[in-house]
Design an enzyme around this catalytic site. Structure first.
Site, PDB file in Angstrom:
ATOM      1  N   ARG A 142      75.566  13.403 -19.329  1.00 32.58           N
ATOM      2  CA  ARG A 142      74.624  12.461 -18.690  1.00 32.58           C
ATOM      3  C   ARG A 142      73.927  13.123 -17.503  1.00 32.58           C
ATOM      4  O   ARG A 142      72.724  12.987 -17.304  1.00 32.58           O
ATOM      5  CB  ARG A 142      75.369  11.206 -18.196  1.00 32.58           C
ATOM      6  CG  ARG A 142      75.667  10.235 -19.301  1.00 32.58           C
ATOM      7  CD  ARG A 142      76.566   9.144 -18.828  1.00 32.58           C
ATOM      8  NE  ARG A 142      77.918   9.646 -18.540  1.00 32.58           N
ATOM      9  CZ  ARG A 142      78.973   8.896 -18.367  1.00 32.58           C
ATOM     10  NH1 ARG A 142      78.866   7.598 -18.406  1.00 32.58           N
ATOM     11  NH2 ARG A 142      80.148   9.425 -18.139  1.00 32.58           N
ATOM     12  N   GLY A 161      81.902  10.192 -26.715  1.00 32.36           N
ATOM     13  CA  GLY A 161      81.017   9.765 -25.619  1.00 32.36           C
ATOM     14  C   GLY A 161      79.566  10.183 -25.804  1.00 32.36           C
ATOM     15  O   GLY A 161      78.642   9.376 -25.640  1.00 32.36           O
ATOM     16  N   HIS A 211      91.389  16.702 -33.365  1.00 34.21           N
ATOM     17  CA  HIS A 211      90.608  15.450 -33.465  1.00 34.21           C
ATOM     18  C   HIS A 211      90.738  14.853 -34.874  1.00 34.21           C
ATOM     19  O   HIS A 211      89.877  14.077 -35.307  1.00 34.21           O
ATOM     20  CB  HIS A 211      89.099  15.682 -33.232  1.00 34.21           C
ATOM     21  CG  HIS A 211      88.711  15.949 -31.809  1.00 34.21           C
ATOM     22  ND1 HIS A 211      87.600  16.703 -31.488  1.00 34.21           N
ATOM     23  CD2 HIS A 211      89.231  15.552 -30.630  1.00 34.21           C
ATOM     24  CE1 HIS A 211      87.472  16.775 -30.175  1.00 34.21           C
ATOM     25  NE2 HIS A 211      88.463  16.077 -29.630  1.00 34.21           N
ATOM     26  N   GLY A 257      82.551  14.594 -27.513  1.00 32.21           N
ATOM     27  CA  GLY A 257      82.981  14.011 -26.232  1.00 32.21           C
ATOM     28  C   GLY A 257      83.033  15.132 -25.221  1.00 32.21           C
ATOM     29  O   GLY A 257      82.145  15.988 -25.203  1.00 32.21           O
ATOM     30  N   ASN A 258      84.075  15.153 -24.401  1.00 28.22           N
ATOM     31  CA  ASN A 258      84.287  16.330 -23.564  1.00 28.22           C
ATOM     32  C   ASN A 258      84.717  17.492 -24.429  1.00 28.22           C
ATOM     33  O   ASN A 258      84.216  18.593 -24.319  1.00 28.22           O
ATOM     34  CB  ASN A 258      85.351  16.037 -22.511  1.00 28.22           C
ATOM     35  CG  ASN A 258      84.722  15.772 -21.183  1.00 28.22           C
ATOM     36  OD1 ASN A 258      83.772  16.463 -20.805  1.00 28.22           O
ATOM     37  ND2 ASN A 258      85.226  14.780 -20.484  1.00 28.22           N
ATOM     38  N   GLY A 259      85.688  17.182 -25.321  1.00 27.72           N
ATOM     39  CA  GLY A 259      86.010  18.121 -26.400  1.00 27.72           C
ATOM     40  C   GLY A 259      85.098  17.792 -27.566  1.00 27.72           C
ATOM     41  O   GLY A 259      84.803  16.605 -27.780  1.00 27.72           O
ATOM     42  N   GLU A 281      78.158   8.797 -29.392  1.00 27.49           N
ATOM     43  CA  GLU A 281      77.922   7.352 -29.469  1.00 27.49           C
ATOM     44  C   GLU A 281      76.786   6.891 -28.572  1.00 27.49           C
ATOM     45  O   GLU A 281      76.093   5.932 -28.875  1.00 27.49           O
ATOM     46  CB  GLU A 281      79.195   6.588 -29.036  1.00 27.49           C
ATOM     47  CG  GLU A 281      80.321   6.695 -30.036  1.00 27.49           C
ATOM     48  CD  GLU A 281      81.646   6.246 -29.440  1.00 27.49           C
ATOM     49  OE1 GLU A 281      81.647   5.322 -28.607  1.00 27.49           O
ATOM     50  OE2 GLU A 281      82.684   6.837 -29.808  1.00 27.49           O
ATOM     51  N   ASN A 282      76.637   7.572 -27.435  1.00 27.33           N
ATOM     52  CA  ASN A 282      75.752   7.016 -26.400  1.00 27.33           C
ATOM     53  C   ASN A 282      74.447   7.760 -26.171  1.00 27.33           C
ATOM     54  O   ASN A 282      73.537   7.215 -25.567  1.00 27.33           O
ATOM     55  CB  ASN A 282      76.502   6.952 -25.062  1.00 27.33           C
ATOM     56  CG  ASN A 282      77.739   6.088 -25.160  1.00 27.33           C
ATOM     57  OD1 ASN A 282      77.621   4.891 -25.403  1.00 27.33           O
ATOM     58  ND2 ASN A 282      78.911   6.662 -25.016  1.00 27.33           N
ATOM     59  N   ASN A 341      99.523   6.979 -26.463  1.00 23.33           N
ATOM     60  CA  ASN A 341      99.010   8.343 -26.332  1.00 23.33           C
ATOM     61  C   ASN A 341      99.543   8.873 -25.006  1.00 23.33           C
ATOM     62  O   ASN A 341      99.033   8.549 -23.941  1.00 23.33           O
ATOM     63  CB  ASN A 341      97.472   8.325 -26.353  1.00 23.33           C
ATOM     64  CG  ASN A 341      96.882   9.720 -26.259  1.00 23.33           C
ATOM     65  OD1 ASN A 341      97.609  10.691 -26.079  1.00 23.33           O
ATOM     66  ND2 ASN A 341      95.572   9.808 -26.363  1.00 23.33           N
ATOM     67  N   ARG A 350     100.632   9.166 -30.853  1.00 24.95           N
ATOM     68  CA  ARG A 350      99.732  10.288 -31.116  1.00 24.95           C
ATOM     69  C   ARG A 350     100.488  11.573 -30.767  1.00 24.95           C
ATOM     70  O   ARG A 350     101.005  11.710 -29.655  1.00 24.95           O
ATOM     71  CB  ARG A 350      98.485  10.184 -30.247  1.00 24.95           C
ATOM     72  CG  ARG A 350      97.616  11.399 -30.409  1.00 24.95           C
ATOM     73  CD  ARG A 350      96.459  11.401 -29.450  1.00 24.95           C
ATOM     74  NE  ARG A 350      95.654  12.591 -29.675  1.00 24.95           N
ATOM     75  CZ  ARG A 350      95.150  13.338 -28.722  1.00 24.95           C
ATOM     76  NH1 ARG A 350      95.344  13.028 -27.446  1.00 24.95           N
ATOM     77  NH2 ARG A 350      94.428  14.393 -29.011  1.00 24.95           N
ATOM     78  N   ARG A 392      84.690  24.139 -22.474  1.00 26.62           N
ATOM     79  CA  ARG A 392      85.196  25.197 -23.365  1.00 26.62           C
ATOM     80  C   ARG A 392      84.039  25.944 -24.017  1.00 26.62           C
ATOM     81  O   ARG A 392      83.026  25.349 -24.360  1.00 26.62           O
ATOM     82  CB  ARG A 392      86.081  24.606 -24.465  1.00 26.62           C
ATOM     83  CG  ARG A 392      87.319  23.929 -23.952  1.00 26.62           C
ATOM     84  CD  ARG A 392      88.215  23.528 -25.120  1.00 26.62           C
ATOM     85  NE  ARG A 392      89.182  22.554 -24.674  1.00 26.62           N
ATOM     86  CZ  ARG A 392      89.392  21.383 -25.264  1.00 26.62           C
ATOM     87  NH1 ARG A 392      88.716  21.049 -26.353  1.00 26.62           N
ATOM     88  NH2 ARG A 392      90.281  20.557 -24.785  1.00 26.62           N
ATOM     89  N   GLU A 395      90.668   6.078 -32.498  1.00 21.99           N
ATOM     90  CA  GLU A 395      91.848   6.765 -33.022  1.00 21.99           C
ATOM     91  C   GLU A 395      93.073   5.863 -32.987  1.00 21.99           C
ATOM     92  O   GLU A 395      93.938   5.947 -33.852  1.00 21.99           O
ATOM     93  CB  GLU A 395      92.126   8.016 -32.163  1.00 21.99           C
ATOM     94  CG  GLU A 395      91.147   9.128 -32.433  1.00 21.99           C
ATOM     95  CD  GLU A 395      90.936  10.013 -31.233  1.00 21.99           C
ATOM     96  OE1 GLU A 395      90.285   9.557 -30.274  1.00 21.99           O
ATOM     97  OE2 GLU A 395      91.415  11.159 -31.238  1.00 21.99           O
TER      98      GLU A 395
HETATM   99  P1  ADP Z   1      86.746  12.693 -23.931  1.00 22.19           P
HETATM  100  O1  ADP Z   1      86.575  13.795 -24.915  1.00 22.19           O
HETATM  101  O2  ADP Z   1      87.326  13.140 -22.635  1.00 22.19           O
HETATM  102  O3  ADP Z   1      87.357  11.441 -24.508  1.00 22.19           O
HETATM  103  P2  ADP Z   1      84.257  11.153 -23.961  1.00 22.19           P
HETATM  104  O4  ADP Z   1      84.337  10.870 -25.428  1.00 22.19           O
HETATM  105  O5  ADP Z   1      84.385  10.020 -23.027  1.00 22.19           O
HETATM  106  O6  ADP Z   1      85.239  12.311 -23.521  1.00 22.19           O
HETATM  107  O7  ADP Z   1      82.835  11.875 -23.709  1.00 22.19           O
HETATM  108  C1  ADP Z   1      82.429  12.309 -22.478  1.00 22.19           C
HETATM  109  C2  ADP Z   1      81.002  12.809 -22.609  1.00 22.19           C
HETATM  110  O8  ADP Z   1      80.183  11.743 -23.107  1.00 22.19           O
HETATM  111  C3  ADP Z   1      80.389  13.241 -21.299  1.00 22.19           C
HETATM  112  O9  ADP Z   1      79.626  14.427 -21.507  1.00 22.19           O
HETATM  113  C4  ADP Z   1      79.445  12.089 -20.949  1.00 22.19           C
HETATM  114  O10 ADP Z   1      78.330  12.523 -20.245  1.00 22.19           O
HETATM  115  C5  ADP Z   1      79.014  11.619 -22.314  1.00 22.19           C
HETATM  116  N1  ADP Z   1      78.486  10.221 -22.249  1.00 22.19           N
HETATM  117  C6  ADP Z   1      77.204   9.869 -22.408  1.00 22.19           C
HETATM  118  N2  ADP Z   1      77.025   8.565 -22.286  1.00 22.19           N
HETATM  119  C7  ADP Z   1      78.191   8.044 -22.026  1.00 22.19           C
HETATM  120  C8  ADP Z   1      78.647   6.722 -21.792  1.00 22.19           C
HETATM  121  N3  ADP Z   1      77.831   5.670 -21.789  1.00 22.19           N
HETATM  122  N4  ADP Z   1      79.948   6.559 -21.563  1.00 22.19           N
HETATM  123  C9  ADP Z   1      80.793   7.621 -21.564  1.00 22.19           C
HETATM  124  N5  ADP Z   1      80.410   8.900 -21.780  1.00 22.19           N
HETATM  125  C10 ADP Z   1      79.133   9.115 -22.010  1.00 22.19           C
END
Ligand code: ADP
Length: 369
Positions: free
Chosen positions: A258, A304, A153, A183-185, A307-308, A7, A64, A214, A337
């Site tokens: 978070r 992110g 995505h 995630g961020n996106g 999942e979390n 990537n 990718r 965004r 991915e």
């Molecule tokens: P990207 O889209 O840049 O790949 P991620 O999938 O890592 O981003 O997601 C980032 C988001 O996930 C942030 O808002 C972060 O706060 C949230 N998040 C919550 N818990 C976790 C964790 N344990 N690890 C990583 N990101 C987390």
């Protein structure tokens, strides 16, 4: 067979090596600061040389690639015409496709004769029907400039939809799945019978859900209104919508969920508002996708946040399906991915049609480049 998944971003190369078909991954990493001031790694060629120095053997490389426009509906073996078409698609993804190409070209030099496969972020959404991808704009803009919803995505949505079917022990062709990549996106997709039939990101990744920075869906008239009020030029307004909006813009605190969760617990009103809007927007899309598919068998969370952050997940699906007799299964599936890219590269290499793969003769994007 050892498949290296790359990537390649503007200043980084993320890599993962898979043993296929066992789908085992033992080596992974990231090379950062490529081309940055003071960095020893001047370009992607140097970065990739470092990556390859860590590996004993590579049989094929899966790349990718962010934008394949309408040209690429499936993964494809990379050759000179494919490289030309990926370059043509750069006008639709000026920040991403050139960086992806830099990785491809470096690999071609460093691994001559090794097969390379491009897997496109947009390809999974190429099954959208016209009524989902055409905007309410003059139709000639679609024909002349490639103005339509592409969605992004795609590899992630495809992976988690297939993984959901596997976990539910059902054929994907019989399932209606809503996949949320948060995630961020952030984006959400309606996957019916294994095919994406709608998704929230659009011509660019700016459309749809509220994201880290965004804005997602807004009234298009706001763009010129903000330009007038703030005396912004097009770059400034674009920058604001992409980088200073979403969770960060609303909360005035952070794009990191978070941190916002922590602030919400401490009764910060703006953090609470940002999270409320984030959840409300996702719920609206879930409602729309449940209606267009006439039901939903599974709601899948990945990324992110997906999942979390259990509490955010719960707030999203709470009450969302109260009108349905048969409630969907709720699944949390870690994004992978890279594995999907390795699988697709492996399947393509083993495909008997490999030597006859054709690129669609439809326009790349016709944006004049
Ligand atoms: P990207 O889209 O840049 O790949 P991620 O999938 O890592 O981003 O997601 C980032 C988001 O996930 C942030 O808002 C972060 O706060 C949230 N998040 C919550 N818990 C976790 C964790 N344990 N690890 C990583 N990101 C987390």
């Amino acid at each position: 067979m050892k498949i290296l998944v790359i990537n390649s971003g503007s200043s980084s190369i993320k890599y993962k090596l898979f043993d296929m078909p066992q789908e085992q991954n033992k080596v992974a990493g990231v090379i950062e600061h490529i081309g940055e001031k003071g960095s020893k790694i001047q370009d992607h060629y140097m970065g990739l040389r470092i990556v390859l120095g860590k590996l004993k053997h590579v049989d094929a490389v899966g790349h990718r690639v962010v934008h394949g426009a309408e040209k690429f509906k499936k993964p494809i073996l990379i050759n000179a015409p494919v490289i030309r078409k990926i370059r043509q698609c750069s006008c639709l993804a000026p920040l991403h496709n050139p960086a992806n190409l830099a990785g491809i070209l470096a690999c071609k030099k460093l691994l001559p004769g090794i097969r390379q496969i491009a897997v496109f972020d947009t390809a999974f959404h190429q099954t959208l029907p016209a009524h989902a991808y055409i905007y309410g704009l003059p139709y000639e803009y679609y024909k002349r400039f490639g103005v339509r919803k592409y969605g992004f995505h795609g590899t992630s949505h495809q992976y988690v939809a297939h993984e959901a079917a596997r976990r539910l022990n059902k054929q994907i062709s019989k399932l209606k799945i809503i996949t949320c990549h948060l995630g961020n996106g952030c984006s959400i997709a309606a996957v019916e019978g294994g095919r994406s039939i709608d998704t929230s990101m659009g011509f660019t990744p700016l459309e749809g859900l509220i994201m880290g920075t965004r804005c997602g869906d807004i009234d298009p008239a706001l763009v010129t209104y903000i330009m007038q009020k703030k005396k912004f030029n097009i770059f400034q307004v674009e920058n604001t919508l992409n980088k200073s909006s979403g969770l960060k813009g609303i909360s005035g605190i952070s794009n990191d969920m978070r941190i916002l969760e922590g602030k919400r617990k401490k009764r910060d009103d703006r953090a609470r508002l940002a999270i409320d809007i984030f959840i409300y927007r996702i719920k609206k899309y879930i409602g729309a996708y449940t209606t267009i598919m006439a039901g939903c068998d599974a709601l899948v969370f990945t990324g992110g946040i997906g999942e979390n952050q259990k509490r955010i997940r719960k707030e999203i699906y709470k009450g969302a399906f109260s009108h349905l007799k048969k409630k969907p299964k709720i699944l949390v599936i870690p994004a992978n991915e890279e594995l999907m890219i390795a699988r697709q590269a492996y399947n393509l290499i083993r495909s008997p049609q490999l030597s006859t793969v054709q690129i669609s003769s439809k326009s790349a994007c016709n944006c004049g480049d």
